[in-house]
Design a protein around this motif. Structure first.
Motif, PDB file in Angstrom:
ATOM      1  N   MET A  58      63.081  -2.084  41.252  1.00 24.19           N
ATOM      2  CA  MET A  58      62.380  -3.020  41.953  1.00 24.19           C
ATOM      3  C   MET A  58      63.408  -3.934  42.245  1.00 24.19           C
ATOM      4  N   ASN A  59      64.226  -4.396  42.466  1.00 20.92           N
ATOM      5  CA  ASN A  59      64.907  -5.132  43.090  1.00 20.92           C
ATOM      6  C   ASN A  59      65.781  -5.307  44.206  1.00 20.92           C
ATOM      7  N   GLU A  60      66.340  -3.130  44.252  1.00 17.72           N
ATOM      8  CA  GLU A  60      66.587  -2.560  45.305  1.00 17.72           C
ATOM      9  C   GLU A  60      65.543  -2.903  46.454  1.00 17.72           C
ATOM     10  N   GLU A  61      64.153  -2.152  45.692  1.00 16.40           N
ATOM     11  CA  GLU A  61      63.028  -1.796  46.534  1.00 16.40           C
ATOM     12  C   GLU A  61      63.391  -3.428  47.589  1.00 16.40           C
ATOM     13  N   LEU A  62      63.213  -4.452  46.938  1.00 16.99           N
ATOM     14  CA  LEU A  62      63.120  -5.852  47.053  1.00 16.99           C
ATOM     15  C   LEU A  62      63.922  -6.142  48.397  1.00 16.99           C
ATOM     16  N   LEU A  63      65.148  -5.462  47.798  1.00 14.86           N
ATOM     17  CA  LEU A  63      66.233  -5.816  49.294  1.00 14.86           C
ATOM     18  C   LEU A  63      66.134  -4.889  50.316  1.00 14.86           C
ATOM     19  N   GLN A  64      65.715  -3.840  49.568  1.00 18.13           N
ATOM     20  CA  GLN A  64      65.111  -3.267  50.755  1.00 18.13           C
ATOM     21  C   GLN A  64      64.458  -3.742  51.728  1.00 18.13           C
ATOM     22  N   LYS A  65      63.492  -4.344  51.619  1.00 19.58           N
ATOM     23  CA  LYS A  65      62.120  -4.551  51.864  1.00 19.58           C
ATOM     24  C   LYS A  65      62.516  -5.708  52.757  1.00 19.58           C
ATOM     25  N   SER A  66      63.687  -6.615  52.186  1.00 16.93           N
ATOM     26  CA  SER A  66      64.051  -8.182  52.475  1.00 16.93           C
ATOM     27  C   SER A  66      64.871  -7.479  53.763  1.00 16.93           C
ATOM     28  N   ALA A  67      65.460  -6.565  53.597  1.00 22.73           N
ATOM     29  CA  ALA A  67      66.563  -6.411  55.250  1.00 22.73           C
ATOM     30  C   ALA A  67      65.678  -5.538  55.926  1.00 22.73           C
ATOM     31  N   VAL A  68      64.698  -4.881  55.696  1.00 26.67           N
ATOM     32  CA  VAL A  68      64.239  -4.817  56.963  1.00 26.67           C
ATOM     33  C   VAL A  68      62.872  -5.234  58.043  1.00 26.67           C
ATOM     34  N   VAL A  69      62.631  -6.386  56.852  1.00 26.83           N
ATOM     35  CA  VAL A  69      62.465  -7.614  57.282  1.00 26.83           C
ATOM     36  C   VAL A  69      62.673  -8.677  58.496  1.00 26.83           C
ATOM     37  N   THR A  70      64.187  -8.707  57.883  1.00 24.10           N
ATOM     38  CA  THR A  70      65.054 -10.008  58.245  1.00 24.10           C
ATOM     39  C   THR A  70      65.464  -8.545  59.543  1.00 24.10           C
ATOM     40  N   ASP A  71      65.407  -7.799  59.489  1.00 27.39           N
ATOM     41  CA  ASP A  71      65.775  -6.571  60.743  1.00 27.39           C
ATOM     42  C   ASP A  71      64.955  -6.859  61.742  1.00 27.39           C
ATOM     43  N   ASN A  72      63.842  -6.361  61.784  1.00 31.19           N
ATOM     44  CA  ASN A  72      62.266  -6.886  62.540  1.00 31.19           C
ATOM     45  C   ASN A  72      62.677  -8.194  62.726  1.00 31.19           C
ATOM     46  N   VAL A  73      62.390  -9.112  62.120  1.00 32.38           N
ATOM     47  CA  VAL A  73      62.632 -10.816  62.535  1.00 32.38           C
ATOM     48  C   VAL A  73      64.228 -10.990  63.681  1.00 32.38           C
ATOM     49  N   LEU A  74      65.173 -10.268  63.351  1.00 34.21           N
ATOM     50  CA  LEU A  74      65.638 -10.730  64.122  1.00 34.21           C
ATOM     51  C   LEU A  74      65.751  -9.765  65.263  1.00 34.21           C
ATOM     52  N   TYR A 119      54.838 -19.969  71.772  1.00 34.49           N
ATOM     53  CA  TYR A 119      53.734 -20.997  70.641  1.00 34.49           C
ATOM     54  C   TYR A 119      53.597 -20.389  69.297  1.00 34.49           C
ATOM     55  N   SER A 120      53.371 -18.747  68.959  1.00 32.89           N
ATOM     56  CA  SER A 120      53.395 -18.066  68.536  1.00 32.89           C
ATOM     57  C   SER A 120      54.340 -17.813  67.617  1.00 32.89           C
ATOM     58  N   ASN A 121      55.205 -18.227  67.369  1.00 38.77           N
ATOM     59  CA  ASN A 121      56.886 -18.192  66.676  1.00 38.77           C
ATOM     60  C   ASN A 121      57.031 -19.527  65.832  1.00 38.77           C
ATOM     61  N   SER A 122      56.890 -19.530  64.136  1.00 38.44           N
ATOM     62  CA  SER A 122      56.416 -20.698  64.050  1.00 38.44           C
ATOM     63  C   SER A 122      57.942 -21.047  63.493  1.00 38.44           C
ATOM     64  N   PHE A 123      58.696 -19.308  63.481  1.00 41.29           N
ATOM     65  CA  PHE A 123      60.516 -19.481  62.797  1.00 41.29           C
ATOM     66  C   PHE A 123      61.229 -20.386  64.144  1.00 41.29           C
ATOM     67  N   ILE A 124      60.629 -20.259  65.569  1.00 43.18           N
ATOM     68  CA  ILE A 124      61.126 -21.109  66.568  1.00 43.18           C
ATOM     69  C   ILE A 124      61.162 -22.694  66.669  1.00 43.18           C
ATOM     70  N   SER A 125      62.567 -23.056  66.390  1.00 43.21           N
ATOM     71  CA  SER A 125      62.237 -24.383  65.921  1.00 43.21           C
ATOM     72  C   SER A 125      61.963 -25.317  67.664  1.00 43.21           C
ATOM     73  N   ARG A 201      65.496 -21.958  57.494  1.00 41.85           N
ATOM     74  CA  ARG A 201      63.672 -22.706  56.820  1.00 41.85           C
ATOM     75  C   ARG A 201      62.643 -21.711  57.081  1.00 41.85           C
ATOM     76  N   ASN A 202      62.788 -21.326  58.053  1.00 42.27           N
ATOM     77  CA  ASN A 202      61.721 -20.880  58.968  1.00 42.27           C
ATOM     78  C   ASN A 202      61.786 -19.548  58.018  1.00 42.27           C
ATOM     79  N   LEU A 203      63.252 -19.169  58.358  1.00 34.67           N
ATOM     80  CA  LEU A 203      63.085 -17.774  58.259  1.00 34.67           C
ATOM     81  C   LEU A 203      63.015 -17.216  56.712  1.00 34.67           C
ATOM     82  N   LYS A 204      63.308 -18.249  56.148  1.00 34.69           N
ATOM     83  CA  LYS A 204      63.162 -17.916  54.312  1.00 34.69           C
ATOM     84  C   LYS A 204      61.914 -18.338  53.825  1.00 34.69           C
ATOM     85  N   ALA A 205      60.366 -19.120  54.772  1.00 37.28           N
ATOM     86  CA  ALA A 205      59.431 -18.654  54.611  1.00 37.28           C
ATOM     87  C   ALA A 205      58.773 -17.292  54.990  1.00 37.28           C
ATOM     88  N   ILE A 206      59.189 -16.404  55.918  1.00 41.74           N
ATOM     89  CA  ILE A 206      58.950 -15.917  56.128  1.00 41.74           C
ATOM     90  C   ILE A 206      59.769 -14.347  55.391  1.00 41.74           C
TER      91      ILE A 206
END
Length: 208
Positions: A58-74, A119-125, A201-206
């Motif tokens: 489960m931890n490995e799966e969560l890490l993989q999902k987090s990595a995918v989400v991070t890559d998509n955000v960046l 405007y729609s990107n809440s993580f951009i301050s 903190r905005n990236l962490k919230a996502i």
């Protein structure tokens, strides 16, 4: 009658642990309890291993999902940054002289367009456009000459020492990340820099 009862007492007293019932009870206890304890111990170890494996999976799966989400955000941030640097109003304002008659109008149009874009990107301050040719900073407050910006941001200090010629990310002291990309004009000249400030903190919230 009393004599028979008294004479039977020694037999009853000697019965104690010498009887077949007690011996059989001890044998059954040893034969049943010890194997049962072994089975329970083996099952417990197998269950513990299965739970550990499941948790690790489960931890490995969560890490993989987090990595995918991070890559998509960046990727999304850099993609949007690239679009912003190619806006007509941005390319025009970095070349326009601050003393020109319609400069302030062009600045207002540029600021409005940028704000609408992010405007729609809440993580951009915040977003800042630096016009290098005329040393002007343009953000949501409008345009300001570099001489009026008392505390220069970290990305500007770095760019002043080592010019940034490609898209990059720079860590800021205030728990945020600068995403920077140069603004080029047709002549192949570096005319400005577009910077998006993203708070961690905005990236962490996502990612949560």
């Amino acid at each position: 009658m009393m004599e028979r009862q008294k004479s039977a007492w020694p037999y009853l007293k000697g019965y104690k642990f010498n009887s077949l019932l007690v011996k059989n009870f001890i044998y059954v206890f040893l034969l049943v309890t010890i194997p049962l304890l072994l089975v329970v111990a083996l099952n417990y170890n197998a269950l513990s291993k299965m739970v550990d494996d499941r948790v690790m999976g489960m931890n490995e799966e969560l890490l993989q999902k987090s990595a995918v989400v991070t890559d998509n955000v960046l990727s999304g941030i850099f993609s949007e940054l690239n679009e912003l640097t190619m806006l007509d109003c941005v390319v025009e304002i970095v070349q326009l002289e601050p003393d020109s008659e319609d400069y302030q109008h062009k600045v207002n149009v540029t600021v409005a367009t940028i704000n609408e874009q992010i405007y729609s990107n809440s993580f951009i301050s915040s977003a800042t456009l630096y016009c290098e040719t005329y040393d002007m900073f343009i953000d949501k407050l409008g345009a300001r000459p570099g001489s009026q910006v008392n505390v220069k941001p970290k990305w500007f200090r770095i760019h002043s020492q080592i010019p940034i010629y490609g898209a990059c990310a720079l860590a800021n002291e205030a728990d945020s990340i600068y995403f920077c990309q140069p603004v080029w004009i047709k002549e192949g000249k570096l005319a400005g820099m577009f910077v998006l400030d993203v708070e961690l903190r905005n990236l962490k919230a996502i990612l949560e």
